[in-house]
Write a protein that holds these residues in place. Structure first.
Motif, PDB file in Angstrom:
ATOM      1  N   ASP A   1       0.828  -1.208   0.000  1.00  0.00           N
ATOM      2  CA  ASP A   1       0.000   0.000   0.000  1.00  0.00           C
ATOM      3  C   ASP A   1       0.861   1.257   0.000  1.00  0.00           C
ATOM      4  OD1 ASP A   1      -2.061  -1.782   0.239  1.00  0.00           O
ATOM      5  OD2 ASP A   1      -2.619  -1.212   2.291  1.00  0.00           O
ATOM      6  N   ASP A   2       0.381   2.297  -0.676  1.00  0.00           N
ATOM      7  CA  ASP A   2       0.970   3.621  -0.548  1.00  0.00           C
ATOM      8  C   ASP A   2       0.414   4.287   0.702  1.00  0.00           C
ATOM      9  OD1 ASP A   2      -1.409   3.516  -2.359  1.00  0.00           O
ATOM     10  OD2 ASP A   2      -1.364   5.698  -2.078  1.00  0.00           O
TER      11      ASP A   2
ATOM     12  N   PRO B   1      -2.651   7.152   7.999  1.00  0.00           N
ATOM     13  CA  PRO B   1      -1.937   8.150   7.188  1.00  0.00           C
ATOM     14  C   PRO B   1      -2.912   9.108   6.518  1.00  0.00           C
ATOM     15  CG  PRO B   1      -1.087   5.941   6.779  1.00  0.00           C
ATOM     16  CD  PRO B   1      -2.316   5.771   7.617  1.00  0.00           C
ATOM     17  N   THR B   2      -2.452  10.298   6.231  1.00  0.00           N
ATOM     18  CA  THR B   2      -3.317  11.292   5.599  1.00  0.00           C
ATOM     19  C   THR B   2      -3.935  10.750   4.315  1.00  0.00           C
ATOM     20  OG1 THR B   2      -1.594  12.838   6.366  1.00  0.00           O
ATOM     21  CG2 THR B   2      -3.425  13.760   5.108  1.00  0.00           C
ATOM     22  N   LEU B   3      -3.139  10.050   3.540  1.00  0.00           N
ATOM     23  CA  LEU B   3      -3.616   9.351   2.351  1.00  0.00           C
ATOM     24  C   LEU B   3      -3.164   7.899   2.452  1.00  0.00           C
ATOM     25  CD1 LEU B   3      -2.582  11.938  -0.428  1.00  0.00           C
ATOM     26  CD2 LEU B   3      -4.701  11.878   0.902  1.00  0.00           C
ATOM     27  N   HIS B   4      -4.111   6.970   2.485  1.00  0.00           N
ATOM     28  CA  HIS B   4      -3.792   5.546   2.605  1.00  0.00           C
ATOM     29  C   HIS B   4      -4.367   4.822   1.404  1.00  0.00           C
ATOM     30  CE1 HIS B   4      -3.173   1.543   4.043  1.00  0.00           C
ATOM     31  NE2 HIS B   4      -2.906   1.895   5.294  1.00  0.00           N
ATOM     32  N   GLY B   5      -3.502   4.146   0.631  1.00  0.00           N
ATOM     33  CA  GLY B   5      -3.933   3.439  -0.560  1.00  0.00           C
ATOM     34  C   GLY B   5      -4.171   1.963  -0.316  1.00  0.00           C
TER      35      GLY B   5
ATOM     36  N   ILE C   1       5.708   3.713   0.610  1.00  0.00           N
ATOM     37  CA  ILE C   1       4.967   2.587   0.050  1.00  0.00           C
ATOM     38  C   ILE C   1       5.530   1.303   0.642  1.00  0.00           C
ATOM     39  CG2 ILE C   1       6.460   2.262  -1.985  1.00  0.00           C
ATOM     40  CD1 ILE C   1       3.802   1.862  -3.591  1.00  0.00           C
ATOM     41  N   GLU C   2       4.659   0.356   0.914  1.00  0.00           N
ATOM     42  CA  GLU C   2       5.121  -0.918   1.448  1.00  0.00           C
ATOM     43  C   GLU C   2       5.910  -1.678   0.381  1.00  0.00           C
ATOM     44  OE1 GLU C   2       1.780  -2.531   4.514  1.00  0.00           O
ATOM     45  OE2 GLU C   2       1.163  -2.427   2.409  1.00  0.00           O
ATOM     46  N   HIS C   3       6.918  -2.430   0.815  1.00  0.00           N
ATOM     47  CA  HIS C   3       7.635  -3.334  -0.096  1.00  0.00           C
ATOM     48  C   HIS C   3       7.025  -4.729   0.059  1.00  0.00           C
ATOM     49  CE1 HIS C   3      10.221  -4.139   3.554  1.00  0.00           C
ATOM     50  NE2 HIS C   3      10.088  -2.835   3.691  1.00  0.00           N
TER      51      HIS C   3
END
Length: 398
Positions: A234-235, A281-285, A342-344
């Motif tokens: 996820d971003d 997070p402010t923006l979570h993908g 971003i997660e790896h």
């Protein structure tokens, strides 16, 4: 009608007071040696001007006998007499595909054109109020042939609210937990990430500005003989220490092959003022391919104005991957600080080679960049490809 109300095509009719100029590598003798010859270890200034202006376009193409030379040639730029560069990146990663390779692609601000993506173009506007300077450093083992244009407008003054352009290269091979005792589904989709602390960092900046995009490259180190999607991470973008917004959650039905249902993560404020780690997070993908505006584990190349896949990874994503995402219609605005991560792999479960160039505008001064990795660190290393991938696929499916 203000300039802001004009689309690029409609705006062409508006008369302008600026002056158009160009720096280039043309042969000053009138001959055809229209390139710079830059020796190993040499740094040359390719553009410098005192006064106000806006860089409007950069074109370049390079030739060098050194292996992976596109990771060994470094582009830097400074605005308005600053001591530290606002652009610092290997030139190949700045203009397009990472991995010291080239591919054709076309986006709105950046393009790599035939032959084979070796003609680099950048259309990001780059304003400066009093001075600008661009340099090229050859850290390769052989001479570099460097052809280029730097097109610009000269202005009397600039509007005070114009940010300065920045681009920063980063790379890492982040640590991942052991896979021992876990199934492939558990490795790729299991576990929980409750704070984002181990995410890969694309950008970490302070001040007032807006993040406008990234070129993002991945090379799988896992080499599993079963399905091995790299991009479930996820971003997570943390802005000004402020948590994100959401609606009430719905019922979740976790896959029993992965593990039991986890508990909801409680909202929380910054751990300390300025930490910029509020949750969520402010923006979570929702996944790497989702952040890059694609879907369902893409295996195809694609070029769009705002997002694309320059290299898709080949069989089972064992080959290089490069993606881009431009926040042109949706810039990510920050007033104090921003941390783009971003997660790896899901929950940071993979240890692949990752590199990126982040692009943003902000007021100066900017936060000092981390040290640019040395040449030996930057040069990509590739494993031998599978020699009989179809047999592996058939074995997996059976």
């Amino acid at each position: 009608m203000t300039d802001a109300a004009l689309s690029p095509l409609r705006g062409l009719a508006k008369l302008r007071k600026a002056k158009t100029r160009r720096f280039s590598s043309f042969d000053r003798t009138g001959g055809n040696d229209d390139r710079l010859h830059i020796e190993p270890g040499e740094t040359v200034v390719i553009a410098e001007h005192a006064g106000a202006g806006i860089i409007t376009h950069i074109w370049s193409t390079l030739a060098c006998e050194s292996e992976s030379f596109l990771r060994k040639i470094v582009l830097r730029a400074w605005w308005d007499g600053e001591a530290e560069p606002s652009i610092e990146t290997p030139i190949g990663d700045f203009f397009g595909m990472g991995h010291a390779q080239t591919r054709n692609y076309a986006s709105l601000p950046m393009q790599a054109s035939p032959e084979d993506g070796k003609a680099f173009n950048c259309y990001f506007p780059m304003p400066f109020a009093s001075h600008m300077k661009f340099t090229i450093t050859n850290e390769a083992e052989h001479d570099l042939l460097f052809y280029y244009y730097v097109d610009l407008e000269l202005h009397e003054t600039l509007d005070e609210d114009m940010g300065r352009f920045h681009a920063q290269y980063r790379q890492d091979r982040p640590h991942a937990p052991s896979e021992e005792g876990r199934t492939n589904e558990q490795v790729l989709f299991g576990s929980e990430n409750v704070d984002g602390k181990e995410n890969y960092t694309i950008l970490n900046a302070t001040g007032h500005g807006h993040y406008v995009g990234v070129l993002f490259s991945v090379y799988s180190r896992r080499r599993s003989a079963v399905w091995d999607w790299y991009g479930e991470g996820d971003d997570m973008i943390f802005i000004d220490g402020e948590a994100g917004i959401s609606v009430p959650d719905t019922i979740r039905k976790p896959d029993p092959r992965i593990g039991p249902k986890a508990k909801l993560i409680a909202d929380r404020a910054e751990s300390v003022p300025g930490a910029n780690d509020a949750w969520p997070p402010t923006l979570h993908g929702t996944g790497t391919e989702d952040y890059f505006n694609t879907a369902w584990c893409p295996t195809q190349t694609y070029s769009g104005p705002y997002h694309g896949i320059i290299a898709a990874g080949g069989p089972n994503w064992t080959e290089p991957v490069t993606l881009y995402r431009w926040h042109i219609e949706d810039p990510v605005i920050f007033h104090k600080s921003i941390r783009v991560t971003i997660e790896h792999g899901h929950a940071n479960g993979r240890s692949d080679d990752i590199s990126s160039v982040a692009f943003w505008y902000q007021s100066e001064p900017h936060q000092s960049f981390d040290r640019l990795p040395g040449v030996a660190e930057r040069v990509p290393t590739f494993r031998a490809p599978y020699r009989n991938w179809s047999a592996v696929v058939n074995k997996t499916r059976s």
